[in-house]
Design a protein around this motif. Structure first.
Motif, PDB file in Angstrom:
ATOM      1  N   ASN A   1       0.850  -1.189   0.000  1.00  0.00           N
ATOM      2  CA  ASN A   1       0.000   0.000   0.000  1.00  0.00           C
ATOM      3  C   ASN A   1       0.875   1.224   0.000  1.00  0.00           C
ATOM      4  OD1 ASN A   1      -2.251   1.628   0.147  1.00  0.00           O
ATOM      5  ND2 ASN A   1      -2.338   1.552   2.372  1.00  0.00           N
ATOM      6  N   GLY A   2       1.608   1.426  -1.094  1.00  0.00           N
ATOM      7  CA  GLY A   2       2.500   2.559  -1.090  1.00  0.00           C
ATOM      8  C   GLY A   2       2.799   3.138  -2.445  1.00  0.00           C
ATOM      9  N   ILE A   3       2.513   4.428  -2.594  1.00  0.00           N
ATOM     10  CA  ILE A   3       2.982   5.218  -3.720  1.00  0.00           C
ATOM     11  C   ILE A   3       3.546   6.498  -3.134  1.00  0.00           C
ATOM     12  CG2 ILE A   3       2.318   6.496  -5.786  1.00  0.00           C
ATOM     13  CD1 ILE A   3       0.143   4.499  -6.271  1.00  0.00           C
ATOM     14  N   ALA A   4       4.765   6.814  -3.503  1.00  0.00           N
ATOM     15  CA  ALA A   4       5.398   8.039  -3.028  1.00  0.00           C
ATOM     16  C   ALA A   4       5.796   8.866  -4.234  1.00  0.00           C
ATOM     17  CB  ALA A   4       6.620   7.727  -2.169  1.00  0.00           C
ATOM     18  N   GLN A   5       5.239  10.082  -4.325  1.00  0.00           N
ATOM     19  CA  GLN A   5       5.507  10.978  -5.452  1.00  0.00           C
ATOM     20  C   GLN A   5       5.273  10.275  -6.792  1.00  0.00           C
ATOM     21  OE1 GLN A   5       9.511  12.324  -4.501  1.00  0.00           O
ATOM     22  NE2 GLN A   5       8.686  14.114  -3.426  1.00  0.00           N
ATOM     23  N   GLY A   6       4.199   9.500  -6.841  1.00  0.00           N
ATOM     24  CA  GLY A   6       3.842   8.813  -8.065  1.00  0.00           C
ATOM     25  C   GLY A   6       4.695   7.611  -8.403  1.00  0.00           C
ATOM     26  N   ARG A   7       5.501   7.134  -7.467  1.00  0.00           N
ATOM     27  CA  ARG A   7       6.353   5.967  -7.694  1.00  0.00           C
ATOM     28  C   ARG A   7       5.913   4.817  -6.808  1.00  0.00           C
ATOM     29  NH1 ARG A   7      11.079   7.004 -10.257  1.00  0.00           N
ATOM     30  NH2 ARG A   7      10.817   4.799 -10.798  1.00  0.00           N
ATOM     31  N   VAL A   8       5.933   3.615  -7.390  1.00  0.00           N
ATOM     32  CA  VAL A   8       5.518   2.415  -6.660  1.00  0.00           C
ATOM     33  C   VAL A   8       6.575   2.052  -5.624  1.00  0.00           C
ATOM     34  CG1 VAL A   8       5.002  -0.041  -6.871  1.00  0.00           C
ATOM     35  CG2 VAL A   8       4.182   1.568  -8.614  1.00  0.00           C
ATOM     36  N   GLN A   9       6.111   1.816  -4.397  1.00  0.00           N
ATOM     37  CA  GLN A   9       6.996   1.402  -3.315  1.00  0.00           C
ATOM     38  C   GLN A   9       6.757  -0.074  -3.011  1.00  0.00           C
ATOM     39  OE1 GLN A   9       9.109   4.042  -2.031  1.00  0.00           O
ATOM     40  NE2 GLN A   9       8.163   4.819  -3.899  1.00  0.00           N
ATOM     41  N   CYS A  10       7.833  -0.840  -2.900  1.00  0.00           N
ATOM     42  CA  CYS A  10       7.706  -2.248  -2.533  1.00  0.00           C
ATOM     43  C   CYS A  10       8.934  -2.662  -1.738  1.00  0.00           C
ATOM     44  CB  CYS A  10       7.580  -3.129  -3.776  1.00  0.00           C
ATOM     45  SG  CYS A  10       7.261  -4.867  -3.385  1.00  0.00           S
ATOM     46  N   PRO A  11       8.766  -3.072  -0.487  1.00  0.00           N
ATOM     47  CA  PRO A  11       9.914  -3.577   0.269  1.00  0.00           C
ATOM     48  C   PRO A  11      10.561  -4.742  -0.478  1.00  0.00           C
ATOM     49  CG  PRO A  11       8.022  -3.260   1.707  1.00  0.00           C
ATOM     50  CD  PRO A  11       7.524  -3.094   0.304  1.00  0.00           C
ATOM     51  N   GLU A  12      11.877  -4.746  -0.536  1.00  0.00           N
ATOM     52  CA  GLU A  12      12.582  -5.718  -1.357  1.00  0.00           C
ATOM     53  C   GLU A  12      12.180  -7.153  -1.042  1.00  0.00           C
ATOM     54  OE1 GLU A  12      17.214  -7.000  -2.149  1.00  0.00           O
ATOM     55  OE2 GLU A  12      16.714  -4.862  -1.961  1.00  0.00           O
ATOM     56  N   ALA A  13      11.954  -7.441   0.223  1.00  0.00           N
ATOM     57  CA  ALA A  13      11.619  -8.808   0.622  1.00  0.00           C
ATOM     58  C   ALA A  13      10.262  -9.257   0.096  1.00  0.00           C
ATOM     59  CB  ALA A  13      11.648  -8.916   2.141  1.00  0.00           C
ATOM     60  N   LEU A  14       9.430  -8.321  -0.331  1.00  0.00           N
ATOM     61  CA  LEU A  14       8.081  -8.646  -0.782  1.00  0.00           C
ATOM     62  C   LEU A  14       7.897  -8.530  -2.296  1.00  0.00           C
ATOM     63  CD1 LEU A  14       6.074  -6.924   2.076  1.00  0.00           C
ATOM     64  CD2 LEU A  14       6.531  -9.360   1.779  1.00  0.00           C
ATOM     65  N   CYS A  15       8.963  -8.163  -3.010  1.00  0.00           N
ATOM     66  CA  CYS A  15       8.841  -7.996  -4.460  1.00  0.00           C
ATOM     67  C   CYS A  15       8.502  -9.313  -5.155  1.00  0.00           C
ATOM     68  CB  CYS A  15      10.120  -7.401  -5.034  1.00  0.00           C
ATOM     69  SG  CYS A  15      10.380  -5.671  -4.565  1.00  0.00           S
ATOM     70  N   GLU A  16       9.056 -10.401  -4.678  1.00  0.00           N
ATOM     71  CA  GLU A  16       8.772 -11.686  -5.306  1.00  0.00           C
ATOM     72  C   GLU A  16       7.284 -12.008  -5.217  1.00  0.00           C
ATOM     73  OE1 GLU A  16       9.723 -15.286  -7.344  1.00  0.00           O
ATOM     74  OE2 GLU A  16      10.796 -13.392  -7.079  1.00  0.00           O
ATOM     75  N   LYS A  17       6.692 -11.801  -4.061  1.00  0.00           N
ATOM     76  CA  LYS A  17       5.268 -12.071  -3.874  1.00  0.00           C
ATOM     77  C   LYS A  17       4.413 -11.166  -4.759  1.00  0.00           C
ATOM     78  CE  LYS A  17       1.668 -12.342  -0.318  1.00  0.00           C
ATOM     79  NZ  LYS A  17       1.381 -12.175   1.142  1.00  0.00           N
ATOM     80  N   GLY A  18       4.839  -9.945  -4.912  1.00  0.00           N
ATOM     81  CA  GLY A  18       4.054  -8.994  -5.685  1.00  0.00           C
ATOM     82  C   GLY A  18       4.148  -9.185  -7.178  1.00  0.00           C
ATOM     83  N   TYR A  19       5.253  -9.784  -7.678  1.00  0.00           N
ATOM     84  CA  TYR A  19       5.488  -9.812  -9.118  1.00  0.00           C
ATOM     85  C   TYR A  19       5.649 -11.205  -9.725  1.00  0.00           C
ATOM     86  CZ  TYR A  19       5.697  -4.803  -8.823  1.00  0.00           C
ATOM     87  OH  TYR A  19       5.352  -3.482  -8.616  1.00  0.00           O
ATOM     88  N   ASN A  20       5.758 -12.243  -8.913  1.00  0.00           N
ATOM     89  CA  ASN A  20       5.800 -13.594  -9.470  1.00  0.00           C
ATOM     90  C   ASN A  20       4.362 -14.066  -9.680  1.00  0.00           C
ATOM     91  OD1 ASN A  20       5.994 -16.329 -10.061  1.00  0.00           O
ATOM     92  ND2 ASN A  20       7.779 -16.626  -8.748  1.00  0.00           N
ATOM     93  N   LEU A  21       3.825 -13.774 -10.850  1.00  0.00           N
ATOM     94  CA  LEU A  21       2.397 -13.937 -11.098  1.00  0.00           C
ATOM     95  C   LEU A  21       1.995 -15.388 -11.306  1.00  0.00           C
ATOM     96  CD1 LEU A  21       2.019 -10.846 -13.392  1.00  0.00           C
ATOM     97  CD2 LEU A  21       1.293 -11.055 -11.014  1.00  0.00           C
ATOM     98  N   ARG A  22       2.879 -16.197 -11.837  1.00  0.00           N
ATOM     99  CA  ARG A  22       2.513 -17.599 -12.021  1.00  0.00           C
ATOM    100  C   ARG A  22       2.470 -18.333 -10.684  1.00  0.00           C
ATOM    101  NH1 ARG A  22       4.985 -19.329 -17.946  1.00  0.00           N
ATOM    102  NH2 ARG A  22       4.415 -17.368 -18.963  1.00  0.00           N
ATOM    103  N   ALA A  23       3.234 -17.834  -9.704  1.00  0.00           N
ATOM    104  CA  ALA A  23       3.110 -18.375  -8.355  1.00  0.00           C
ATOM    105  C   ALA A  23       1.841 -17.863  -7.688  1.00  0.00           C
ATOM    106  CB  ALA A  23       4.336 -17.996  -7.524  1.00  0.00           C
ATOM    107  N   ALA A  24       1.502 -16.604  -7.947  1.00  0.00           N
ATOM    108  CA  ALA A  24       0.313 -16.009  -7.330  1.00  0.00           C
ATOM    109  C   ALA A  24      -0.972 -16.608  -7.881  1.00  0.00           C
ATOM    110  CB  ALA A  24       0.328 -14.496  -7.544  1.00  0.00           C
TER     111      ALA A  24
END
Length: 288
Positions: A5-28
């Motif tokens: 739940n993060g956008i800062a100055q129009g940029r997507v924020q994602c904690p590094e440890a959670l990027c895999e969960k957010g972007y590995n779509l075939r796993a999701a």
């Protein structure tokens, strides 16, 4: 800020440890193999019904080719569709079904291929998609299309690529006029991909990811952008569309969240002639 739940100055924020969960779509979305099989079967039926001109080369590289679904009549609007697959998989033969609602409504459709990673960098893919648009525009008479009524649609990585076609910068100098852009579940801010397994084939670093992010490039001046996303996408993909809307402002004229769909099944809705979402796209493209 919560993990997704993060956008800062129009940029997507994602904690590094959670990027895999957010972007590995075939796993999701573990039903992807079944969804893909459905796409391929429906595409075969659409090809049999509409008899497109297939495997037309728009360049010299092996994957620089397209299928052209011609609508009835002359000077039809053109919709160019760019498949997804995280810039490293996918093919026009998977997604030709997308043409059905539009061809049946008098809109010709070109479904294109382009070179893929790791054999090609994303920069080359952007250039190839740009070449395909210019190539089709230059052959408006051959394909019986209206060169002033071209629209673009892309899914996932394809949503990124079609968005790169309309940024107002020197890279797009000399591009034909684009009326509408429909990024479906697109990626517009690439740095959050860097820590994920998606990047293994892409080899993005911070500098390249920034340069390849439509969200940080100048907004289009002429094209109207209509973002579309599935209700059950990962939170990061909802943020991707939200960031583009913040950065590009009024040129993003519509944002649709398609109920009861995820990153892959949302495409079924856009390829369904009976869907109100497909019908709205038809109305937008056919409006003069």
């Amino acid at each position: 800020m919560s993990s997704f739940n993060g956008i800062a100055q129009g940029r997507v924020q994602c904690p590094e440890a959670l990027c895999e969960k957010g972007y590995n779509l075939r796993a999701a979305f573990s039903d992807f193999p079944d969804v893909l099989k459905g796409w391929q079967n429906t595409t075969k039926a659409v090809i049999q019904k509409h008899q497109p001109e297939q495997d037309i080369a728009y360049g010299d590289r092996p994957l620089q080719n397209l299928d052209f679904y011609k609508a009835a009549g002359d000077r039809a609007p053109l919709l160019i569709f760019v498949h997804g697959g995280y810039w490293q998989s996918g093919d026009k033969s998977d997604v030709g079904f997308i043409a059905a609602p539009y061809v049946e409504a008098g809109i010709s459709v070109a479904v294109i291929n382009y070179s893929l990673a790791p054999d090609a960098p994303i920069e080359q893919m952007v250039s190839e998609v740009r070449d395909s648009v210019k190539w089709l525009h230059a052959r408006a008479d051959r394909f019986a299309i209206d060169p002033n009524r071209i629209s673009l649609m892309g899914h996932s990585a394809g949503g990124h690529l079609v968005s790169m076609m309309v940024t107002h910068d020197d890279d797009n100098r000399g591009m034909p006029p684009i009326r509408h852009v429909f990024p479906i579940s697109g990626v517009f801010d690439l740095p959050p991909l860097i820590p994920s397994s998606v990047n293994a084939a892409l080899s993005l670093d911070k500098q390249r990811a920034e340069a390849l992010s439509p969200a940080v490039r100048p907004a289009p001046l002429g094209a109207q952008v209509h973002t579309i996303i599935g209700e059950h996408e990962t939170g990061q993909f909802h943020l991707q569309s939200a960031a583009l809307m913040q950065r590009w402002g009024a040129c993003v004229t519509n944002h649709h969240v398609v109920p009861d769909t995820h990153h892959f099944t949302v495409l079924d809705v856009l390829g369904d002639p009976q869907s109100p979402f497909a019908r709205e796209v038809v109305q937008i493209i056919n409006a003069r």
